[in-house]
Design an enzyme around this catalytic site. Structure first.
Site, PDB file in Angstrom:
ATOM      1  N   CYS A   1     -87.176  44.589 -42.142  1.00  0.00           N
ATOM      2  CA  CYS A   1     -86.791  43.647 -41.078  1.00  0.00           C
ATOM      3  C   CYS A   1     -87.758  43.564 -39.911  1.00  0.00           C
ATOM      4  O   CYS A   1     -87.791  42.563 -39.217  1.00  0.00           O
ATOM      5  CB  CYS A   1     -85.394  43.986 -40.568  1.00  0.00           C
ATOM      6  SG  CYS A   1     -85.348  45.396 -39.450  1.00  0.00           S
TER       7      CYS A   1
ATOM      8  N   CYS B   1     -80.322  36.855 -29.107  1.00  0.00           N
ATOM      9  CA  CYS B   1     -79.688  38.161 -28.861  1.00  0.00           C
ATOM     10  C   CYS B   1     -80.742  39.182 -28.445  1.00  0.00           C
ATOM     11  O   CYS B   1     -80.439  40.188 -27.831  1.00  0.00           O
ATOM     12  CB  CYS B   1     -78.924  38.654 -30.087  1.00  0.00           C
ATOM     13  SG  CYS B   1     -79.944  39.444 -31.338  1.00  0.00           S
TER      14      CYS B   1
ATOM     15  N   CYS C   1     -85.293  37.423 -37.965  1.00  0.00           N
ATOM     16  CA  CYS C   1     -84.514  37.053 -36.788  1.00  0.00           C
ATOM     17  C   CYS C   1     -83.319  36.264 -37.294  1.00  0.00           C
ATOM     18  O   CYS C   1     -83.474  35.336 -38.083  1.00  0.00           O
ATOM     19  CB  CYS C   1     -85.339  36.178 -35.842  1.00  0.00           C
ATOM     20  SG  CYS C   1     -84.344  35.538 -34.482  1.00  0.00           S
TER      21      CYS C   1
ATOM     22  N   ASN D   1     -98.189  52.926 -54.334  1.00  0.00           N
ATOM     23  CA  ASN D   1     -97.537  51.839 -55.056  1.00  0.00           C
ATOM     24  C   ASN D   1     -97.588  52.103 -56.567  1.00  0.00           C
ATOM     25  O   ASN D   1     -96.574  52.012 -57.268  1.00  0.00           O
ATOM     26  CB  ASN D   1     -98.235  50.515 -54.707  1.00  0.00           C
ATOM     27  CG  ASN D   1     -97.571  49.326 -55.356  1.00  0.00           C
ATOM     28  OD1 ASN D   1     -97.408  49.297 -56.562  1.00  0.00           O
ATOM     29  ND2 ASN D   1     -97.182  48.337 -54.554  1.00  0.00           N
TER      30      ASN D   1
ATOM     31  N   GLY E   1     -65.626  30.612 -31.409  1.00  0.00           N
ATOM     32  CA  GLY E   1     -65.144  29.241 -31.435  1.00  0.00           C
ATOM     33  C   GLY E   1     -66.018  28.278 -30.651  1.00  0.00           C
ATOM     34  O   GLY E   1     -65.598  27.168 -30.333  1.00  0.00           O
TER      35      GLY E   1
ATOM     36  N   GLU F   1     -71.655  26.654 -33.087  1.00  0.00           N
ATOM     37  CA  GLU F   1     -71.349  26.692 -34.517  1.00  0.00           C
ATOM     38  C   GLU F   1     -71.587  25.373 -35.257  1.00  0.00           C
ATOM     39  O   GLU F   1     -72.084  25.369 -36.379  1.00  0.00           O
ATOM     40  CB  GLU F   1     -69.892  27.120 -34.713  1.00  0.00           C
ATOM     41  CG  GLU F   1     -69.630  28.535 -34.259  1.00  0.00           C
ATOM     42  CD  GLU F   1     -68.154  28.864 -34.226  1.00  0.00           C
ATOM     43  OE1 GLU F   1     -67.702  29.590 -35.114  1.00  0.00           O
ATOM     44  OE2 GLU F   1     -67.461  28.384 -33.313  1.00  0.00           O
TER      45      GLU F   1
END
Ligand SMILES: Cc1cc2nc3c(=O)[nH]c(=O)nc-3n(C[C@H](O)[C@H](O)[C@H](O)COP(=O)(O)OP(=O)(O)OC[C@H]3O[C@@H](n4cnc5c(N)ncnc54)[C@H](O)[C@@H]3O)c2cc1C
Ligand code: FES
Ligand code: FES
EC number: 1.2.3.7
Length: 1302
Positions: free
Chosen positions: A47, A112, A149, A328, A1061, A1234
């Protein structure tokens, strides 16, 4: 002997004997250093949240090399004499933010903020890499290609990166807060910390032998060491360490104990790259990044360029920078890792030099190496040799291939391949055909096919035969996922490779012999049309996000960044692996209590006065711990508490739960079974949506009917970057403070109080910010906080948990899966007259907020005028994981169901889906019929005009024709384009706020809403600035800079309700406005009394002197009717599908979204793009798969693929519509959190169009004449799904057809 290194310039010296050699750099940073900017999100290299810059001094060359690494995989002992720079080391609030951090803020590239420090460091490193050459737009796009992200949708991040590129036109960059032409270039010297001089003087070798960690400096020394270990009577276990990145995949390795860790990266022979006349010899510990650079450098050998290009798709740059070529190959050889390296080097004819303790030095071909027995623990790969091919007398062709969910890497391949052919006069003299990663023990050469093709001229028939032979060799092992798909890729790649050599018997007259050349992914570009509305200044301004620079520097504090209190303990969940079973007991493997474990907290530890409650909400309560019987897989059975998070996690892994299923009914594992057994949750009548019109009448008016058609939809996981976390601290008088990363502090509060059996005034929940929620930190955060509270209460010590990614994925659940059966009636024109639905929703074992799903489904589905609409919902209670409400819960399914029906109607009438959509769009009258009061005033209904407007601005009609032409002239790629409207009802809720003015004129604001990244604080600040600004005294224009929004504290601000909501920002703004109005009323008399102009600070001083109450709180409650309003949007998406791999590229998306009068258009733009990309994940990529008992199988970044930079629309255009006044909204604003997620359905619909074209072509080849093109494209439309619909045997069918027409 010590370990010396620097972090952000600060010297650290640790005694080697005191360091556990398995400690990672991340663990040290987060738990033992003050630097918290490095975030843990996946812990497996997938990530980029934990990326740091590692700088190493080379005393011979006297230079410093800098590169990124993932600190979650790098071992602390590996960084001896290195300098580590984290984002706060680049810049911070005390020393000044770095240009990169300011750029992230100015481009609105942080929401965020949990991913942002890692992004900043990745960009910094990419800029350093290019400081000798020029940083280009292409490099800018790659700079963060391995970083995930979940919030922004990447576009603004890429723009922030591009803003440093030498070849960028500032005008082409996305919406930002900088003045045009004023962006300074990158200056590598400008950072807070650089390589400290003291480290240069300390480059001494580490003693080898004495400590568990040793670092030999020569092969001989290593050999002695290994020999001694082997000879030891107890047979010391040894781990050879190069980059240690393999532990990202083999996670059990981390918990394994080794007597010796042998760092092999200091041995000169193993870290060199030597070129000789026959080829190149690469030391086994050379990192993949260095191998790539070297291969590119050796220009004489063209094959090397192709190898390098392929290697750039292995993992992410921060893994390639530390992971070695030898590591690897050893993973591939010893543990069957699906390696790319092994496959491409196999085709390139590589060989391996091994040093074996028993056999001495030996050189083997890579093929022999892979086929041989697993390398022994004491054996060493010394070097890898790759021969030159250009010396040969024949022309040679070389290509490599891989099919993976992400085109630019960071995803394992479904299958990879590499082919080398020596050719003379188009005849294949010989060839090497390697395939791997398809579910085989190791990469293989298809010898049979190689022999068959050698000495042959390539014709269609020859290729056909070769493909038949190939089918016998490339066979995945039983149990491999997508087995048939993987096998089908091999013929496609072989065909692509040899196609250029095909000798055509007859020249083509219809152009079908042309193979579309593979094209690199187009560069990202975008446009944003953002209306600025200054009527309520500063509301309406695109102010940068509050705290964005702090997030970029990593100083923003999330729950796990709060320093651990003294005596803090750590918890990890033990969850059920059985859906319905009696729990007989919990023990640990080998019956010994693992290191550091202090307690195993279960329902028995719930205080007597309390109840076993993990969730208390208006719909009821749910248990915290399973009692005698588990209700589903993933249910919390206990919390194991230990002295460190690692010990707790290890112990949870070692836990053995004894189950018994005798005498129990079999579990309910499907919605059908639940219906059969009447296992249903009640839906309260007021939450049950209302039918519209008379469907029997509508059906009777229809010319056509489709009856009982079925759709199934799966789940989606939140994938917030910050997993669930809480810290509970016992306080005086039997009270408790819990820091919780949640969207619902009020309900976490009630849950904790009910569970502990204490009055609510003894509980305090504090939430400052959340690293992404998307609904997952609503109900699902409650048991996490409550479990910590129970443990803290029992042990009377602080207890925290940071749930690891796997556990989070298994325990949290996601969207509601459902089965939909529908009948639809329609006229021959396409006008729909009636729709009847039966929907079985899998709510899981407990209710949660599932009762909201039916009305949400219908709310979004009603976007079309169905004539009449009826439905029957069943909320099924199963023994599967309880589902949570994920961003646009039910709404996204509703929109999809509507589109699937439209497409079905269009196919059955052989009309364009766009025609059916348009014909069934609402008029205002039908809208009012379907949505009642929610429809608002006629002027508020903007959808039908938006439909036309976007049609024009996106050039829709013209592009439809271009797509048609493209499809006629291309056989291996098909395109589709689709325009989709959305309607999204939202409701307003009661929300509290408080505004207080301090004596220096600064303002502090508290609101019920939580900052999740959606920009709530920013909008709230703007609103306070506007509402206090109405006082119009000197200095109120700059008031926004004096306002600080602070953490939510449930004892300070009661009735916080929940954040969700899409309307919490509006509600919080409305509450703050009410508070400000009160303050204005109190302050106005002072202004009037002053008689003349007065400054803000003076005013406040006077108010303090006169004891005017400068703190006001209020509760915003929405007007009674209507509390609901509708949001509108339209999107056009165009895709390109590669029929050989099934890969879909989103070429372009155009969005038009009605934001009313946006409170902050920059924030709303971010919400629109971010939500859309999350929707793209749902529709195209994210498979949240469980086994038959409900255990999540896709439980890591290896298997669960959220969108990355390379999967978003290549051209991404967003226009925000300012639709004027809306009297009943907060300053005429509308929601953005949303609804735009639903617009991603346009990508799915466009993909279906492309697949339809592919199927038409396949039918033509196969000579099937029926014009029926009824098919359903499942969600998510992943590569295997798309390929299967386009024809797994597409290449074979083509060759067959071609030979038949020749
Ligand atoms: C997130 C992620 C994504 C990835 N994606 C891909 C991908 O798409 N394709 C792909 O091919 N690879 C991929 N990889 C694998 C990656 O290339 C390897 O993890 C890396 O090359 C291993 O090198 P290392 O130096 O870190 O090995 P280590 O982890 O240090 O070692 C690996 C193993 O080999 C042993 N070992 C190491 N060097 C030697 C040696 N010289 N002699 C004997 N034994 C040795 C070690 O003891 C250990 O058992 C990915 C890895 C990660 C973490
Ligand atoms: S936490 Fe290290 S890469 Fe994800
Ligand atoms: S801003 Fe990137 S994950 Fe939230």
């Amino acid at each position: 002997m010590s370990l010396v290194f620097a972090i952000n310039g600060q010297r650290f010296e640790l005694s080697l004997s005191s360091v556990d050699p398995s400690t990672t750099l991340l663990e040290f940073l987060r738990y033992q250093s003050p630097f918290k900017s490095v975030k843990l999100s996946c812990g497996e290299g997938g990530c980029g949240a934990c990326v740091v810059l590692l700088s190493r001094y080379d005393p011979v060359l006297q230079n410093v090399e800098d590169f990124t690494v993932s600190s979650c995989l790098t071992l602390l002992c590996s960084i001896n004499h290195c300098s580590i720079t984290t984002s706060e080391g680049l810049g911070n609030s005390r020393d000044g933010f770095h240009t990169i951090q300011n750029r992230f803020s100015g481009f609105h590239a942080s929401q965020c903020g949990f991913c942002t420090p890692g992004m900043s460091v990745s960009l910094f490193s990419a800029l350093l890499d290019s400081s000798s050459s020029e940083f280009t737009v292409l490099e800018a796009e790659k700079a963060v290609s391995g970083n995930l992200c979940r919030c922004t949708g990447y576009r603004p991040i890429v723009d922030a990166c591009k803003s440093f590129a030498a070849d960028v036109d500032i005008e082409d960059l996305g919406f930002n807060s900088f003045c045009k032409n004023s962006l300074p270039p990158f200056d590598s010297e400008k950072r807070v910390c650089s390589f400290p001089e003291f480290l240069k003087d300390e480059m001494k070798s580490i003693d080898s032998g004495m400590h568990p960690w040793c670092s030999p400096g020569s092969v001989e020394e290593l050999q002695r060491l290994l020999g001694a270990c082997k000879a030891n009577r107890d047979g010391l276990s040894v781990k050879l360490v190069a980059g240690n990145t393999s532990t990202g995949y083999y996670k059990d390795e981390r918990d394994r104990h080794y007597d010796k860790y042998v760092d092999i990266t200091r041995i000169p022979e193993m870290k060199e790259i030597r070129e000789n006349q026959n080829g190149v010899e690469i030391g086994a510990v050379v990192t993949i990044s260095k191998v790539i650079a070297a291969l590119i450098e050796i220009r004489v050998e063209k094959l090397f360029g192709k190898l390098a290009a392929h290697m750039e798709k292995i993992a992410a740059r921060f893994i390639r920078n530390f992971g070695s070529i030898g590591g690897n190959l050893v993973m591939a050889q010893r543990k069957q890792f699906p390696s790319d390296m092994a496959t491409i080097l196999l085709a390139a004819g590589a060989s391996v030099n091994i040093m074996s303790l028993s056999r001495g030095l030996e050189k083997v071909t890579l093929e022999q190496f892979l086929q041989g027995p697993p390398l022994e623990d004491y054996d060493l790969v010394l070097t890898i040799e790759i021969p030159f091919w250009h010396h040969q007398s024949y022309e040679f062709l070389f290509e490599t291939y891989r099919a993976a969910p992400r085109p630019n890497g960071s995803a394992l391949a479904y299958l990879n391949a590499a082919f080398l052919a020596q050719v003379k006069d188009r005849m294949v003299i010989n060839c090497r055909l390697a395939f791997g990663a398809y579910g085989t023990k190791h990469a293989i050469r298809c010898k049979e096919v190689e022999e068959f093709l050698s000495g042959k001229l390539i014709t269609d028939n020859v290729l056909s035969e070769a493909i038949t032979l190939l089918g016998k060799s490339v066979v995945p092992q039983e149990g491999t996922s997508n087995l048939a798909y993987r096998s089908s890729l091999a013929p496609g790649f072989l065909f692509k490779f040899f196609h250029s050599l095909i000798i055509t018997e007859k020249p083509s007259s219809n152009g079908y012999y042309h193979l579309d050349q593979p094209k690199p992914l187009p560069m990202l570009s975008s446009s944003q049309h953002v209306p600025i509305n200054d009527e309520y200044f500063p509301v309406g301004e695109p102010v940068t996000k509050s705290g964005a620079s702090l997030q970029a520097s990593g100083e923003a504090v999330y729950v796990d960044d709060i320093p651990a209190p003294a005596n803090c303990l750590y918890g990890a969940f033990i969850y059920s692996t059985k859906p319905y079973a009696k729990v007989k007991g919990i023990s640990f493997k080998e019956n010994s209590v693992p290191d550091g474990v202090l307690a195993v907290i279960s329902y028995k530890d719930v205080p007597k006065a309390g109840q076993n409650i993990g969730l208390k909400f208006s719909f009821g309560t749910e248990p915290l711990f399973a009692e005698d019987i588990t209700l589903h897989v993933g249910q919390c059975i206990a919390l194991v508490v230990a002295d460190t998070q690692r010990h707790a996690d290890t112990a949870a892994n070692l836990a053995v739960v004894e189950y018994e299923t005798e005498d129990l009914e079999p579990p309910i594992l499907s919605v059908e079974d639940a219906v059969k057994k009447s296992s249903l949750f009640e839906i309260y009548p007021f939450l049950y949506p209302q039918q519209v019109g008379d469907t029997s009448k509508g059906m009777s008016e229809a010319d056509h009917r489709i009856l009982s058609s079925e759709i199934r939809l799966g789940s989606q996981y939140f994938f917030y970057m910050e997993t669930q976390t809480a810290l509970a601290v016992p306080d005086e008088d039997n009270s408790i403070v819990v820091y919780s990363s949640c969207q619902t502090p009020q309900y976490v509060h009630s849950s904790v109080a009910a569970c502990l059996g204490i009055p609510e005034n003894k509980v305090r929940i504090i939430t400052r910010r959340v690293g992404g929620g998307f609904g997952g930190k609503a109900v699902k955060a409650m048991p996490v906080a409550t479990a910590c509270a129970v443990a803290a209460n029992k042990l009377q010590r602080p207890v925290r948990t940071y749930v690891n990614r796997k556990t989070d994925m298994i325990m949290t659940g996601g969207r509601h899966p459902m089965k939909i059966t529908y009948s639809v009636g329609f006229k021959s024109t396409g006008k729909i007259t009636a729709l009847e639905l039966e929907i079985l929703i899998d709510a899981g074992a407990t209710l949660g907020l599932s009762m909201l799903i039916p009305s949400n489904i219908i709310g979004a589905l009603k976007k079309y005028n169905w004539g009449a609409l009826s439905f029957d919902f069943k909320l099924c209670k199963t023994n599967l994981l309880s589902k949570a409400i994920m961003r646009a819960p039910g709404d996204v399914q509703g929109t999809y169901i509507a589109e699937a029906i439209i497409e079905n109607v269009a196919s059955s009438l052989s009309l364009e889906a766009d025609t059916i959509r348009k014909i069934n769009l609402h008029t205002y009258e039908s809208l009012a019929l379907f949505y009642k009061d929610g429809a608002g005033e006629p002027h508020e209904y903007t959808l039908s005009s938006m439909w036309d407007k976007l049609g024009v601005s996106s050039n829709f009609e013209e592009r439809v024709s271009i797509v048609r032409e493209f499809n006629e002239s291309n056989i291996w790629r098909k395109r589709g384009i689709s325009r989709v409207p959305i309607i999204y009802p939202v409701s307003m809720f009661a929300t509290p706020g408080r505004v207080s003015v301090l004596s220096d004129g600064t303002v502090v604001v508290e609101v019920g809403g939580i900052e999740l990244g959606q920009g709530l604080w920013t909008k709230v600040k703007q609103m306070a600035g506007y509402a206090l600004g109405l006082l119009q005294c000197d200095g109120t224009e700059e008031l926004v800079d004096k306002i600080r929004v602070v953490q939510s504290d449930t004892l300070s601000m009661v009735q916080g309700n929940f954040t969700g909501g899409s309307t919490t920002s509006e509600g919080s703004c409305a509450a703050v406005r009410l508070c400000c109005e009160t303050l204005v009323k109190r302050l106005k008399p002072l202004i009037e009394k002053s008689g003349g102009p007065i400054s803000w600070n003076n005013l406040i001083s006077q108010a303090y002197a006169q004891s005017v109450n400068l703190s006001a709180s209020d509760l915003y409650t929405p007007e009674e009717t209507p509390t609901q309003y509708l949001n509108y949007g339209v999107a056009v998406s165009e895709v390109d599908v590669d029929l050989v791999t099934g890969h879909t590229t989103v070429l372009q998306t155009d969005i038009l979204y009605d934001s009313g009068k946006s409170l902050n258009p920059a924030v709303d733009l971010g919400q629109i793009e971010g939500a859309f990309v999350q929707g793209l994940g749902f529709f195209m990529l994210e498979e949240y798969i469980t086994d038959s008992e409900g255990l999540v199988l896709t439980d890591s970044t290896w298997t669960y693929k959220i969108p990355t930079v390379d999967t978003i629309p290549r051209q991404f255009n967003v226009e925000i519509l300012n639709s004027g006044r809306h009297e009943k909204r907060v300053l005429s604003s509308k929601a953005s959190g949303e609804p735009p997620l639903l617009l991603a359905a346009s990508v799915h619909c466009a993909t279906r169009e492309a697949v339809k074209e592919a199927r038409k072509q396949l039918r033509m080849w196969k000579g099937v004449n029926d014009s029926e093109l009824m098919f359903q494209l499942p969600v998510p439309a992943t590569m295997p799904v798309v390929k299967e619909l386009c024809g797994l045997d597409i290449v074979e069918s083509y060759l067959e057809w071609k030979s038949s027409v020749n």
